[in-house]
Scaffold this motif. Sequence first.
Motif, PDB file in Angstrom:
ATOM      1  N   ASP A  58       0.755  -1.203   0.132  1.00 50.29           N
ATOM      2  CA  ASP A  58       0.079  -0.015  -0.045  1.00 50.29           C
ATOM      3  C   ASP A  58       0.679   1.204   0.156  1.00 50.29           C
ATOM      4  O   ASP A  58       0.471   2.231  -0.556  1.00 50.29           O
ATOM      5  CB  ASP A  58      -1.073   0.089   1.197  1.00 50.29           C
ATOM      6  CG  ASP A  58      -2.146  -1.088   1.123  1.00 50.29           C
ATOM      7  OD1 ASP A  58      -2.201  -1.365   0.003  1.00 50.29           O
ATOM      8  OD2 ASP A  58      -2.787  -1.381   2.019  1.00 50.29           O
ATOM      9  N   ASP A  62       0.820   4.054  -3.072  1.00 48.21           N
ATOM     10  CA  ASP A  62       0.293   5.512  -2.580  1.00 48.21           C
ATOM     11  C   ASP A  62       1.616   6.340  -3.225  1.00 48.21           C
ATOM     12  O   ASP A  62       1.045   7.450  -3.774  1.00 48.21           O
ATOM     13  CB  ASP A  62       0.222   5.851  -1.113  1.00 48.21           C
ATOM     14  CG  ASP A  62      -1.128   5.217  -0.463  1.00 48.21           C
ATOM     15  OD1 ASP A  62      -1.813   4.685  -1.222  1.00 48.21           O
ATOM     16  OD2 ASP A  62      -1.098   4.865   0.750  1.00 48.21           O
ATOM     17  N   GLU A  63       2.718   6.015  -2.952  1.00 47.63           N
ATOM     18  CA  GLU A  63       3.641   6.835  -3.329  1.00 47.63           C
ATOM     19  C   GLU A  63       3.847   6.956  -4.940  1.00 47.63           C
ATOM     20  O   GLU A  63       3.976   8.071  -5.436  1.00 47.63           O
ATOM     21  CB  GLU A  63       5.052   6.292  -2.934  1.00 47.63           C
ATOM     22  CG  GLU A  63       6.427   7.109  -3.512  1.00 47.63           C
ATOM     23  CD  GLU A  63       7.613   6.374  -3.209  1.00 47.63           C
ATOM     24  OE1 GLU A  63       8.649   6.476  -3.659  1.00 47.63           O
ATOM     25  OE2 GLU A  63       7.632   5.356  -2.296  1.00 47.63           O
ATOM     26  N   MET A  65       0.971   6.923  -6.815  1.00 45.83           N
ATOM     27  CA  MET A  65      -0.153   7.572  -7.231  1.00 45.83           C
ATOM     28  C   MET A  65       0.412   9.060  -6.963  1.00 45.83           C
ATOM     29  O   MET A  65      -0.137   9.780  -7.891  1.00 45.83           O
ATOM     30  CB  MET A  65      -1.209   6.968  -6.594  1.00 45.83           C
ATOM     31  CG  MET A  65      -1.900   5.781  -6.670  1.00 45.83           C
ATOM     32  SD  MET A  65      -2.106   5.561  -8.517  1.00 45.83           S
ATOM     33  CE  MET A  65      -3.663   6.598  -8.608  1.00 45.83           C
ATOM     34  N   ASN A  66       0.854   9.370  -5.988  1.00 50.42           N
ATOM     35  CA  ASN A  66       1.206  10.790  -5.748  1.00 50.42           C
ATOM     36  C   ASN A  66       2.229  11.348  -6.865  1.00 50.42           C
ATOM     37  O   ASN A  66       2.121  12.439  -7.236  1.00 50.42           O
ATOM     38  CB  ASN A  66       1.915  10.995  -4.241  1.00 50.42           C
ATOM     39  CG  ASN A  66       1.135  10.690  -3.063  1.00 50.42           C
ATOM     40  OD1 ASN A  66      -0.199  10.988  -3.497  1.00 50.42           O
ATOM     41  ND2 ASN A  66       1.348  10.429  -1.940  1.00 50.42           N
TER      42      ASN A  66
END
Length: 72
Positions: A58, A62-63, A65-66
């Motif tokens: 996860d 998340d990294e 996607m950012n």
Amino acid sequence: MSNENQTPIVPCPQCGKRLYWTSDNPWRPFCSKRCKMIDLGAWADESHRIAGEPAMDDASLDELMNRIERGD
């Protein structure tokens, strides 16, 4: 009889026993239910795996996607 009409003989993927590749064999490509179940068990306990990159956790997702959102 020509080679095209002969039933192929293949090795069992589990034990290597040579068998005819016919619809009469309900365990095809295995020689027996036992070999089929041994192979299934190996997939279930992850002894057999398909090669590839490990899945992202996860935090890594998340990294990523950012970074995509920022246009990096």
